[in-house]
Design a protein around this motif. Structure first.
Motif: not given
Length: 209
Positions: A14-20, A26-27, A185-187
């Motif tokens: 999850k931390s990697e996704v939030s970083r991306l 994003a805030v 995917r995150v993009k």
């Protein structure tokens, strides 16, 4: 403002996704980070934790010995519930304060590890679940975080199941993939979040894969 709840099991990435997502614009309001802030030395939060669990949960420098406290609460559901009852209201109050400070058109990501466990999905316009197989989680916790297998399994068992998390998801991000695929995917997800923020300011909460 689009309020997004981001969650996932320990070791799911999850931390990697939030970083991306932050890199995309994003805030981020990180519940784990806030949970550390509200139990810093001198805070009412730390005083309450020490009163509940004793001086043994303090390190020599007066800070909270998080590994020691974790070994206590993750082996006892009642003690974990007690800790949550002390810390979660403080985290919630600080999170709302940070949210109010964000721009009106912001995509605000609330990184909440125990979103499913605490029935918090309804607080957000949209819920994103970062998903990984249990064997992937276990490998990451042991290999990358240095946990013992027993400790890792206890922490995983204290959380919601994979199925329970997916049941509350509007969007699922599979993190059993190479980093390049996760970035792609995150993009895609970010583009969807921006579209919803601009067009509706919210979500119809129809599950997506």
């Amino acid at each position: 403002m689009l309020k997004v709840g981001l969650t996932g099991g320990i070791g799911a990435g999850k931390s990697e996704v939030s970083r991306l997502l932050v890199a995309s614009g994003a805030v981020l309001i990180d519940a784990d980070r806030i949970a550390r802030e509200v139990v810093e030395p001198g805070t009412p939060g730390l005083a309450a934790v020490v009163e509940a669990f004793g001086e043994d949960v303090l390190a020599a420098d007066g800070t909270l010995d998080r590994p020691k406290l974790g070994s206590i609460v993750f082996a006892d559901p009642e003690k974990l519930a007690l800790l949550n009852s002390l810390v979660h209201p403080l985290v919630g109050a600080r999170s709302r304060e940070l949210e109010r400070a964000a721009a009106e058109d912001a995509v605000v990501i609330h990184d909440v590890p125990l979103l499913a466990e605490n029935g918090l999905a309804g607080l957000y316009d949209l819920v994103i679940v970062v998903d990984a197989a249990p064997e992937t989680q276990l490998d990451r916790l042991v290999r990358l975080r240095g946990m013992t297998e027993a400790d890792a399994r206890a922490r995983m068992a204290a959380q919601a199941t994979r199925e329970q998390r997916r049941a509350i998801a509007d969007i699922v991000i599979d993190n059993d993939v190479p980093l390049e695929e996760l970035e792609r995917r995150v993009k895609e997800v970010w583009a969807e979040l921006v579209r919803r923020a601009r067009e509706t300011g919210g979500s119809s909460r129809q599950p997506q894969e």
